[in-house]
Design a protein around this motif. Structure first.
Motif, short mmCIF file in Angstrom:
data_model
loop_
_atom_site.label_atom_id
_atom_site.label_comp_id
_atom_site.label_asym_id
_atom_site.label_seq_id
_atom_site.Cartn_x
_atom_site.Cartn_y
_atom_site.Cartn_z
N GLY A 132 102.92 41.03 25.26
CA GLY A 132 102.80 42.43 25.63
C GLY A 132 101.77 43.20 24.81
N GLY A 133 101.26 42.57 23.78
CA GLY A 133 100.29 43.22 22.91
C GLY A 133 98.87 43.14 23.44
N SER A 134 97.94 43.67 22.64
CA SER A 134 96.53 43.73 23.04
C SER A 134 95.64 43.21 21.93
CB SER A 134 96.14 45.18 23.34
OG SER A 134 96.87 45.70 24.42
N LEU A 135 94.49 42.70 22.35
CA LEU A 135 93.43 42.30 21.44
C LEU A 135 92.10 42.62 22.10
CD1 LEU A 135 94.42 38.76 20.06
CD2 LEU A 135 94.22 40.88 18.73
N ARG A 136 91.09 42.86 21.28
CA ARG A 136 89.73 43.04 21.80
C ARG A 136 88.83 42.03 21.13
NH1 ARG A 136 85.28 47.66 20.53
NH2 ARG A 136 84.37 47.90 22.61
N LEU A 137 88.26 41.15 21.93
CA LEU A 137 87.32 40.17 21.42
C LEU A 137 85.90 40.71 21.53
CD1 LEU A 137 88.71 36.89 23.03
CD2 LEU A 137 89.43 38.05 20.93
N SER A 138 85.07 40.32 20.58
CA SER A 138 83.65 40.68 20.61
C SER A 138 82.81 39.41 20.51
CB SER A 138 83.30 41.60 19.44
OG SER A 138 84.03 42.80 19.49
N CYS A 139 81.63 39.47 21.10
CA CYS A 139 80.68 38.37 21.00
C CYS A 139 79.30 38.97 20.72
CB CYS A 139 80.65 37.55 22.27
SG CYS A 139 79.31 36.33 22.34
N ALA A 140 78.79 38.72 19.52
CA ALA A 140 77.48 39.21 19.14
C ALA A 140 76.44 38.15 19.49
CB ALA A 140 77.45 39.51 17.66
N ALA A 141 75.43 38.54 20.26
CA ALA A 141 74.42 37.60 20.75
C ALA A 141 73.08 37.85 20.08
CB ALA A 141 74.28 37.73 22.26
N SER A 142 72.32 36.78 19.88
CA SER A 142 70.98 36.90 19.33
C SER A 142 70.14 35.71 19.78
CB SER A 142 71.03 36.98 17.80
OG SER A 142 71.60 35.81 17.26
N GLY A 143 68.83 35.86 19.66
CA GLY A 143 67.94 34.76 19.98
C GLY A 143 67.45 34.73 21.42
N PHE A 144 67.85 35.71 22.21
CA PHE A 144 67.38 35.80 23.59
C PHE A 144 67.46 37.26 24.02
CE2 PHE A 144 71.45 36.25 25.93
CZ PHE A 144 72.35 35.95 24.92
N THR A 145 66.86 37.56 25.16
CA THR A 145 66.86 38.93 25.65
C THR A 145 68.19 39.20 26.35
OG1 THR A 145 64.46 38.77 25.94
CG2 THR A 145 65.58 40.66 26.96
N PHE A 146 69.12 39.71 25.58
CA PHE A 146 70.52 39.83 26.01
C PHE A 146 70.66 40.57 27.33
CE2 PHE A 146 75.00 39.91 25.33
CZ PHE A 146 75.46 41.17 25.67
N SER A 147 69.93 41.64 27.50
CA SER A 147 70.12 42.51 28.66
C SER A 147 69.67 41.89 29.97
CB SER A 147 69.37 43.84 28.44
OG SER A 147 67.98 43.60 28.30
N THR A 148 69.03 40.74 29.91
CA THR A 148 68.54 40.11 31.14
C THR A 148 69.41 38.95 31.62
OG1 THR A 148 67.05 38.61 29.94
CG2 THR A 148 66.16 40.75 30.58
N TYR A 149 70.55 38.75 30.97
CA TYR A 149 71.43 37.65 31.36
C TYR A 149 72.86 38.11 31.57
CZ TYR A 149 67.64 34.52 30.18
OH TYR A 149 66.43 33.88 30.14
N ALA A 150 73.49 37.55 32.60
CA ALA A 150 74.92 37.71 32.73
C ALA A 150 75.61 36.99 31.57
CB ALA A 150 75.40 37.14 34.06
N MET A 151 76.78 37.46 31.23
CA MET A 151 77.56 36.86 30.14
C MET A 151 78.97 36.57 30.64
SD MET A 151 75.55 36.66 27.52
CE MET A 151 76.75 36.28 26.24
N SER A 152 79.57 35.55 30.04
CA SER A 152 80.91 35.15 30.46
C SER A 152 81.81 34.86 29.26
CB SER A 152 80.85 33.89 31.33
OG SER A 152 80.12 34.11 32.51
N TRP A 153 83.09 34.96 29.53
CA TRP A 153 84.13 34.51 28.59
C TRP A 153 84.86 33.34 29.24
CZ3 TRP A 153 84.84 36.00 23.64
CH2 TRP A 153 84.28 37.21 23.22
N PHE A 154 85.08 32.29 28.47
CA PHE A 154 85.89 31.15 28.87
C PHE A 154 87.03 31.00 27.86
CE2 PHE A 154 83.47 28.61 32.07
CZ PHE A 154 82.33 29.38 32.13
N ARG A 155 88.01 30.20 28.22
CA ARG A 155 89.07 29.86 27.27
C ARG A 155 89.52 28.42 27.48
NH1 ARG A 155 94.14 33.58 29.50
NH2 ARG A 155 94.56 32.39 31.43
N GLN A 156 90.04 27.86 26.42
CA GLN A 156 90.55 26.48 26.49
C GLN A 156 91.84 26.40 25.71
OE1 GLN A 156 87.77 23.42 25.30
NE2 GLN A 156 88.88 21.89 26.50
#
Length: 115
Positions: free
Chosen positions: A14-38
């Protein structure tokens, strides 16, 4: 390309969390981004995707209405807000960028939902 996830941890059902992903090395704004889980013993699965400008998102049926993906192109960061967490959400969560016909992954962040 470097993707660095953060924000995982142990949370009660029932709780909450906020995940972050800091990106570098490419032009971030020109690519879609995804979250996966395993989860242990399971295949990696797509959780959510957000388009380049953030105008459109898509998420797995199992998280619809509970998880929200967003991005801040000024900060080169993509987020996953997870609400109403369930034990079955327990997994390692990975940030993903698909660039030049190649998948790039972060190191992952562990999310454990347990009382």
């Amino acid at each position: 390309v470097q993707l660095v996830e953060s924000g995982g941890g142990l949370v009660q059902p029932g709780g909450s969390l906020r995940l972050s992903c800091a990106a570098s090395g490419f032009t971030f704004s020109t690519y879609a981004m995804s979250w996966f889980r395993q989860a242990p013993g399971k295949e990696r699965e797509l959780v959510a995707t957000i388009t380049r400008a953030g105008g459109s998102t898509n998420s797995a049926d199992s998280v619809k209405g509970r998880f929200t993906v967003s991005r801040d192109n000024a900060k080169n960061t993509v987020y996953l807000q997870m609400n109403s967490l369930k034990p079955e959400d327990t997994a390692v969560y990975y940030c993903n960028a698909y660039i030049g016909w190649k998948n790039y992954w972060g190191q992952g962040t562990q999310v454990t939902v347990s009382s």
